[in-house]
Write a protein that holds these residues in place. Structure first.
Motif, PDB file in Angstrom:
ATOM      1  N   THR A 475       0.856  -1.118   0.020  1.00 25.10           N
ATOM      2  CA  THR A 475       0.017  -0.246  -0.144  1.00 25.10           C
ATOM      3  C   THR A 475       0.858   1.148  -0.048  1.00 25.10           C
ATOM      4  OG1 THR A 475      -0.166  -0.097   2.360  1.00 25.10           O
ATOM      5  CG2 THR A 475      -1.760  -1.065   1.305  1.00 25.10           C
ATOM      6  N   GLU A 476       0.346   2.091  -0.234  1.00 26.43           N
ATOM      7  CA  GLU A 476       0.939   3.622  -0.540  1.00 26.43           C
ATOM      8  C   GLU A 476       1.564   3.979   0.998  1.00 26.43           C
ATOM      9  OE1 GLU A 476       0.579   8.383  -2.039  1.00 26.43           O
ATOM     10  OE2 GLU A 476      -1.033   6.732  -2.117  1.00 26.43           O
ATOM     11  N   GLU A 477       0.695   3.618   1.926  1.00 24.32           N
ATOM     12  CA  GLU A 477       1.067   3.967   3.507  1.00 24.32           C
ATOM     13  C   GLU A 477       2.193   3.214   3.729  1.00 24.32           C
ATOM     14  OE1 GLU A 477      -3.181   4.915   2.769  1.00 24.32           O
ATOM     15  OE2 GLU A 477      -1.885   3.101   2.387  1.00 24.32           O
ATOM     16  N   CYS A 478       2.564   2.109   3.294  1.00 28.02           N
ATOM     17  CA  CYS A 478       3.506   1.439   3.453  1.00 28.02           C
ATOM     18  C   CYS A 478       4.452   1.283   2.589  1.00 28.02           C
ATOM     19  CB  CYS A 478       3.184  -0.250   4.050  1.00 28.02           C
ATOM     20  SG  CYS A 478       2.165  -0.237   5.462  1.00 28.02           S
ATOM     21  N   GLY A 479       4.603   2.245   1.688  1.00 33.17           N
ATOM     22  CA  GLY A 479       5.689   2.587   0.862  1.00 33.17           C
ATOM     23  C   GLY A 479       5.697   1.248  -0.013  1.00 33.17           C
ATOM     24  N   PHE A 480       4.582   0.580  -0.377  1.00 36.36           N
ATOM     25  CA  PHE A 480       4.454  -0.677  -1.389  1.00 36.36           C
ATOM     26  C   PHE A 480       5.515  -1.413  -0.768  1.00 36.36           C
ATOM     27  CE2 PHE A 480       3.006   3.292  -3.753  1.00 36.36           C
ATOM     28  CZ  PHE A 480       1.757   2.833  -4.088  1.00 36.36           C
ATOM     29  N   ASP A 481       5.434  -1.844   0.422  1.00 38.48           N
ATOM     30  CA  ASP A 481       6.047  -2.932   0.998  1.00 38.48           C
ATOM     31  C   ASP A 481       7.372  -2.415   0.950  1.00 38.48           C
ATOM     32  OD1 ASP A 481       6.598  -5.233   2.581  1.00 38.48           O
ATOM     33  OD2 ASP A 481       6.657  -6.573   1.104  1.00 38.48           O
ATOM     34  N   GLY A 482       7.799  -1.129   1.330  1.00 39.45           N
ATOM     35  CA  GLY A 482       9.090  -0.516   1.421  1.00 39.45           C
ATOM     36  C   GLY A 482       9.796  -0.619   0.100  1.00 39.45           C
ATOM     37  N   GLY A 483       9.046  -0.756  -0.902  1.00 40.12           N
ATOM     38  CA  GLY A 483       9.589  -0.648  -2.229  1.00 40.12           C
ATOM     39  C   GLY A 483       9.967  -2.149  -2.985  1.00 40.12           C
ATOM     40  N   ASP A 484       9.495  -3.146  -1.945  1.00 36.36           N
ATOM     41  CA  ASP A 484       9.649  -4.486  -2.484  1.00 36.36           C
ATOM     42  C   ASP A 484       8.889  -4.846  -3.559  1.00 36.36           C
ATOM     43  OD1 ASP A 484      11.711  -4.846  -0.501  1.00 36.36           O
ATOM     44  OD2 ASP A 484      10.298  -5.682   0.885  1.00 36.36           O
ATOM     45  N   CYS A 485       7.698  -4.116  -3.725  1.00 34.05           N
ATOM     46  CA  CYS A 485       6.932  -4.729  -4.755  1.00 34.05           C
ATOM     47  C   CYS A 485       6.838  -3.974  -6.191  1.00 34.05           C
ATOM     48  CB  CYS A 485       5.243  -4.434  -4.092  1.00 34.05           C
ATOM     49  SG  CYS A 485       5.011  -5.574  -2.919  1.00 34.05           S
ATOM     50  N   GLU A 486       7.963  -3.207  -6.087  1.00 35.07           N
ATOM     51  CA  GLU A 486       8.239  -2.058  -7.402  1.00 35.07           C
ATOM     52  C   GLU A 486       8.103  -2.966  -8.780  1.00 35.07           C
ATOM     53  OE1 GLU A 486      11.625   0.818  -9.443  1.00 35.07           O
ATOM     54  OE2 GLU A 486      11.980  -0.210  -7.480  1.00 35.07           O
ATOM     55  N   THR A 487       8.518  -4.353  -8.714  1.00 34.17           N
ATOM     56  CA  THR A 487       8.361  -5.129  -9.891  1.00 34.17           C
ATOM     57  C   THR A 487       7.149  -5.700 -10.138  1.00 34.17           C
ATOM     58  OG1 THR A 487      10.809  -5.695  -9.833  1.00 34.17           O
ATOM     59  CG2 THR A 487       9.492  -7.223 -11.030  1.00 34.17           C
ATOM     60  N   TYR A 488       6.447  -6.079  -9.299  1.00 30.98           N
ATOM     61  CA  TYR A 488       5.218  -6.800  -9.128  1.00 30.98           C
ATOM     62  C   TYR A 488       3.989  -5.460  -9.862  1.00 30.98           C
ATOM     63  CZ  TYR A 488       0.615  -8.404  -7.759  1.00 30.98           C
ATOM     64  OH  TYR A 488      -0.695  -8.801  -7.757  1.00 30.98           O
ATOM     65  N   ASN A 489       4.314  -4.280  -8.952  1.00 29.25           N
ATOM     66  CA  ASN A 489       3.267  -3.407  -9.371  1.00 29.25           C
ATOM     67  C   ASN A 489       3.595  -2.600 -10.994  1.00 29.25           C
ATOM     68  OD1 ASN A 489       2.250  -3.618  -6.830  1.00 29.25           O
ATOM     69  ND2 ASN A 489       3.208  -1.917  -6.018  1.00 29.25           N
ATOM     70  N   SER A 490       4.586  -3.216 -11.575  1.00 25.92           N
ATOM     71  CA  SER A 490       4.663  -2.544 -12.867  1.00 25.92           C
ATOM     72  C   SER A 490       3.668  -3.395 -13.859  1.00 25.92           C
ATOM     73  CB  SER A 490       6.311  -2.617 -13.390  1.00 25.92           C
ATOM     74  OG  SER A 490       6.721  -4.047 -13.350  1.00 25.92           O
ATOM     75  N   TYR A 491       3.443  -4.642 -13.414  1.00 30.07           N
ATOM     76  CA  TYR A 491       2.334  -5.349 -14.351  1.00 30.07           C
ATOM     77  C   TYR A 491       0.875  -5.133 -13.600  1.00 30.07           C
ATOM     78  CZ  TYR A 491       6.678  -7.426 -15.284  1.00 30.07           C
ATOM     79  OH  TYR A 491       8.268  -7.602 -15.594  1.00 30.07           O
ATOM     80  N   LEU A 492       0.208  -3.927 -14.242  1.00 33.29           N
ATOM     81  CA  LEU A 492      -1.012  -3.821 -13.712  1.00 33.29           C
ATOM     82  C   LEU A 492      -2.090  -4.745 -13.666  1.00 33.29           C
ATOM     83  CD1 LEU A 492      -0.953   0.069 -15.407  1.00 33.29           C
ATOM     84  CD2 LEU A 492      -0.099  -0.809 -13.022  1.00 33.29           C
ATOM     85  N   ASN A 493      -1.835  -5.526 -14.542  1.00 34.05           N
ATOM     86  CA  ASN A 493      -3.133  -6.518 -14.767  1.00 34.05           C
ATOM     87  C   ASN A 493      -2.641  -7.916 -14.279  1.00 34.05           C
ATOM     88  OD1 ASN A 493      -4.705  -4.975 -16.155  1.00 34.05           O
ATOM     89  ND2 ASN A 493      -3.663  -5.118 -18.036  1.00 34.05           N
ATOM     90  N   CYS A 494      -1.745  -8.006 -13.671  1.00 39.17           N
ATOM     91  CA  CYS A 494      -1.114  -9.227 -12.823  1.00 39.17           C
ATOM     92  C   CYS A 494      -1.781  -9.511 -11.439  1.00 39.17           C
ATOM     93  CB  CYS A 494       0.340  -8.999 -12.837  1.00 39.17           C
ATOM     94  SG  CYS A 494       1.161 -10.847 -12.158  1.00 39.17           S
ATOM     95  N   THR A 495      -2.390 -10.527 -11.206  1.00 39.21           N
ATOM     96  CA  THR A 495      -2.816 -10.980  -9.936  1.00 39.21           C
ATOM     97  C   THR A 495      -2.445 -12.463  -9.792  1.00 39.21           C
ATOM     98  OG1 THR A 495      -5.115  -9.737 -10.500  1.00 39.21           O
ATOM     99  CG2 THR A 495      -5.071 -11.104  -8.673  1.00 39.21           C
ATOM    100  N   VAL A 496      -1.655 -12.514  -8.776  1.00 39.32           N
ATOM    101  CA  VAL A 496      -1.158 -13.937  -8.404  1.00 39.32           C
ATOM    102  C   VAL A 496      -1.225 -14.119  -6.777  1.00 39.32           C
ATOM    103  CG1 VAL A 496       0.256 -14.487 -10.409  1.00 39.32           C
ATOM    104  CG2 VAL A 496       1.013 -13.168  -8.195  1.00 39.32           C
ATOM    105  N   GLU A 497      -1.200 -15.304  -6.456  1.00 42.80           N
ATOM    106  CA  GLU A 497      -1.344 -15.462  -4.959  1.00 42.80           C
ATOM    107  C   GLU A 497      -0.288 -14.912  -4.061  1.00 42.80           C
ATOM    108  OE1 GLU A 497      -2.575 -19.114  -2.119  1.00 42.80           O
ATOM    109  OE2 GLU A 497      -1.993 -19.629  -4.220  1.00 42.80           O
ATOM    110  N   TYR A 498       0.981 -15.170  -4.824  1.00 46.11           N
ATOM    111  CA  TYR A 498       2.224 -14.860  -4.083  1.00 46.11           C
ATOM    112  C   TYR A 498       3.211 -13.778  -4.855  1.00 46.11           C
ATOM    113  CZ  TYR A 498       1.265 -19.099  -1.248  1.00 46.11           C
ATOM    114  OH  TYR A 498       0.596 -19.489  -0.323  1.00 46.11           O
ATOM    115  N   PRO A 499       2.870 -12.526  -4.898  1.00 46.82           N
ATOM    116  CA  PRO A 499       3.379 -11.288  -5.570  1.00 46.82           C
ATOM    117  C   PRO A 499       5.024 -11.427  -5.643  1.00 46.82           C
ATOM    118  CG  PRO A 499       1.568 -10.438  -4.242  1.00 46.82           C
ATOM    119  CD  PRO A 499       1.967 -11.774  -3.891  1.00 46.82           C
ATOM    120  N   GLY A 500       5.533 -11.903  -4.360  1.00 42.85           N
ATOM    121  CA  GLY A 500       6.936 -11.837  -4.331  1.00 42.85           C
ATOM    122  C   GLY A 500       7.659 -12.966  -5.261  1.00 42.85           C
ATOM    123  N   ARG A 501       6.939 -13.541  -5.902  1.00 44.46           N
ATOM    124  CA  ARG A 501       7.491 -14.634  -6.621  1.00 44.46           C
ATOM    125  C   ARG A 501       8.069 -13.901  -8.227  1.00 44.46           C
ATOM    126  NH1 ARG A 501       4.470 -20.430  -6.096  1.00 44.46           N
ATOM    127  NH2 ARG A 501       5.081 -20.736  -3.988  1.00 44.46           N
TER     128      ARG A 501
END
Length: 684
Positions: A475-501
């Motif tokens: 979330t924006e409040e948590c800095g998108f997991d401290g920046g860890d979700c930058e790659t995942y969030n670049s795929y706007l239509n991607c929905t998976v169970e474990y984004p960290g993969r």
């Protein structure tokens, strides 16, 4: 942008180059003459200039490996898992130099220690023991049994046991490359120990300073110079005009701030300023002279305000005790620095015991280098007390990993409010980190502005937490997991169970390997190039390990590019049949069916062993010359007395113990080891 790799400086155009040049490019720069490289450099916008033979000790650097880790072109750097006691070291994608830089930037000091650049009180450590593991420790508490150096000719990071001068090399498992770093013997055939490139990172890369001076000329790194020699003043260029100091006008008069009155100069003054009666009220004004604590001060059921009229008021326990035990009442601190508090239990600087009857207000204060079992700076005890912290800073406070709360441990639901609180690990910028700094049975995440999650230590840990199981992190409040979700969030239509993969370096099939998810963030590029390949674990294709045999059917086939090229060495031995083909040519000598002519003597891994010790027959030849003395069949003349590893043990001819490698390893072992026959454990 300027980088220095082992004495060669490289100027890289930031607009067209990644944060860290690829290892392939670095290897080319080192291997070929500058005249040959210039042709390629013109198109890549890379310029070269001489940066001297070695770096200055104070420079920041990263250690990256020139081994290939996965199917991508990413570089992998030496990083520590966390800035915390006993944190382990791993190889992880280098990524941006500024992201998580506190975990990957290092510098040598004149004592041979490797310090974390952003947190220089933390050092890489090895206690000289048997496990050969590396971890992070406070530099002043690190056992003085290890000295580190970078050996350029070997591309190796060497560690010397200062007790017996034994040397080891830092490396990692070349098959399972994502495991912990450890020490290997100097004669180890493990290719990882000689794969480290040392890259100096100029200060401007990590700051807001411009990457080049206004003239457009590239800025050279500081001149290489031992840290214990005085630096020379730079000589101005002939055209440079001397700078004149501005002379104050005759009418200008120096101004000074008036000194305000204060009451307390010494520890005895402080004790005397605290009233004895319950219910007393008093304002206590501290003077700027540091006050050295000799014991903890207990304050019970009073209303006291500690202020600093002239700033720079320091309460220093010099690591001898905690500073305050507060047991009821309303206590306020304004503009005070709490330093070097130490408690064997809870609360290094402040321990709030009767939290139900205590109100503590902290404003404009600092907590520096305090430590405890739990709540390195502050412990708020059971009972649900109240604590308000405003405009304050936390720096270098530590607690044990067993309990946690480097800065604050809040027990059983005490109310805490934080406003404009910062510390050395900032997340988000101007906010507060969550890496074990604020812990407790009840959340103290009000100290992380607007970010409320169950596991604050997951924020910024380089893995994207999201999906149905991890709500609130991305979330924006948590800095998108401290920046860890930058790659995942670049795929706007991607929905998976474990984004960290997504973009983890391992190809996950199914919903991950889709166009919407960038084909697993690029991880499946190698696998997808084999259009007719269908296997259970696509991430094993091109992983660097040959998967074949009864347990991995279908990988070593033409449709799968013979495991993405991983089985090329194994397949070159047509008559070789072994249970684990990936062991062939892995860099480690295996015995039995692997060390045969049909298998190329373990793909060449056992050639040196067979040459040096033709009459040595042991179950695990790779242990020979590993840096650890093994007894039995290994410690024989035919096996070179374990490849020289048993030289120390054999110097005690009447010593008979179960583990000869424990003799003179830096750890004192009792019983049969600590005897005259064994040299009292080799002097340990």
């Amino acid at each position: 942008m300027t980088y220095t790799i082992e004495g060669t400086a490289v100027l890289v155009d930031e607009d067209s180059s990644p944060d860290i040049p690829t290892v392939q490019l670095l290897s080319a720069i080192q291997k070929y003459a500058v005249s040959i490289v210039k042709g390629v450099a013109g198109e890549a916008k890379i310029g070269f200039f001489n940066a001297g033979p070695m770096i200055a000790m104070s420079e920041s650097m990263v250690f990256l490996s020139d081994l290939t880790f996965d199917s991508s072109s990413r570089n992998f750097c030496l990083v520590v898992e966390d800035i915390d006691m006993d944190a382990k070291f791993y190889m992880r994608p280098c990524g941006s130099l500024t992201k998580q830089s506190n975990k990957k930037l290092w510098s040598f000091d004149h004592k041979g220690q490797i310090r974390n650049t952003n947190n220089p009180q933390w050092c890489m450590a090895w206690a000289g023991g048997k496990k050969k593991e590396l971890w992070l420790e406070k530099c002043d508490t690190t056992k003085k049994t290890a000295s580190f150096e970078y050996v350029k000719s070997q591309k190796a990071i060497a560690v010397t046991n200062t007790k017996n001068d034994k040397k080891f090399l830092i490396g990692f498992n070349t098959v399972k490359k994502y495991g912990k770093l450890r020490l290997y013997g100097v004669n180890s055939k493990n290719t990882a120990v000689s794969s480290f490139l040392m890259m100096v990172v100029p200060t401007h890369v990590l700051s807001d300073a411009p990457s080049a001076p206004p003239s457009g000329e590239p800025s050279l790194p500081p001149s290489p110079m031992p840290s214990d020699l005085p630096s020379k003043q730079p000589t101005p260029s002939p055209t440079a005009k001397p700078t004149r100091k501005r002379t104050p006008s005759p009418t200008a008069k120096p101004t000074s701030n008036p000194t305000l009155s204060c009451d307390v100069t010494t520890f005895s003054d402080l004790i005397g300023a605290i009233p004895a009666d319950d219910g007393s009220e008093r304002d206590i004004k501290l003077c700027s002279t540091p006050i050295i604590f000799t014991e903890q001060i207990t304050v019970s059921n009073k209303t006291l305000t500690f202020t600093c009229p002239n700033s720079d008021c320091v309460l220093d326990a010099e690591s001898s005790s905690s500073l305050f035990l507060i047991d009821g009442g309303t206590i306020s601190f304004d503009g005070i620095t709490f330093k070097n508090g130490s408690a064997p239990g809870m609360g290094g600087a402040i321990h709030i015991a009767n939290a139900g009857g205590s109100v503590v207000v902290i404003t404009g204060s600092k907590f520096i280098n305090n430590k405890a079992l739990g709540g390195g700076a502050i412990f708020n005890g059971s009972g649900g007390g109240s604590m308000e912290i405003t405009g304050s800073e936390f720096e270098g406070n530590t607690a044990s990993t067993m309990i946690g709360g480097n800065n604050i441990y809040n027990e059983n639901g005490g109310d805490i409010s934080c406003n404009d609180v910062t510390n050395t690990f900032e997340f988000p910028p101007g906010g507060i980190t969550s890496d074990n700094d604020f812990q407790g049975n009840y959340p103290v995440l009000l100290c992380i502005p607007n970010c409320h999650v169950d596991r604050p230590d997951w924020i910024g840990d380089e893995y994207c937490h999201g999906g149905d199981y991890n709500i609130g992190y991305n979330t924006e409040e948590c800095g998108f997991d401290g920046g860890d979700c930058e790659t995942y969030n670049s795929y706007l239509n991607c929905t998976v169970e474990y984004p960290g993969r997504i973009g983890s370096g391992y190809c996950d099939d199914g919903d991950y390997n889709t166009e919407e998810c960038g084909f697993d963030g690029g991880d499946c590029e190698t696998y997808n190039s084999y259009t007719n390949c269908t296997v259970e674990n696509p991430g094993m294709i091109g992983s660097g390990y040959c998967d074949d045999g009864d347990y991995n059917i279908g990988y070593n086939t033409e449709e799968c590019g013979f495991d993405g090229g991983d089985c090329e060495t194994y397949n070159s031995y047509l008559n070789c049949t072994v249970e684990y083909p990936g062991k062939i040519g892995s860099g480690y000598c295996h015995g039995g069916d692997y060390n045969t002519e049909e298998c190329g003597f373990d793909g060449g891994d056992c050639v040196e062993f067979n040459t040096l010790y033709p009459n040595c027959t042991v179950d695990n030849p790779g242990l020979i010359g590993s840096g650890y003395c093994h007894g039995g069949d290994y410690n024989t003349e035919e096996c070179g007395f374990d490849g020289g590893d048993c030289e120390t043990y054999n110097s005690y001819p009447n010593c008979t113990v179960a583990n000869p490698g424990w003799i003179e390893d830096g750890d004192c072992d009792g019983d049969a080891y600590n005897t005259d026959e064994c040299g009292f454990d080799g002097g340990d």
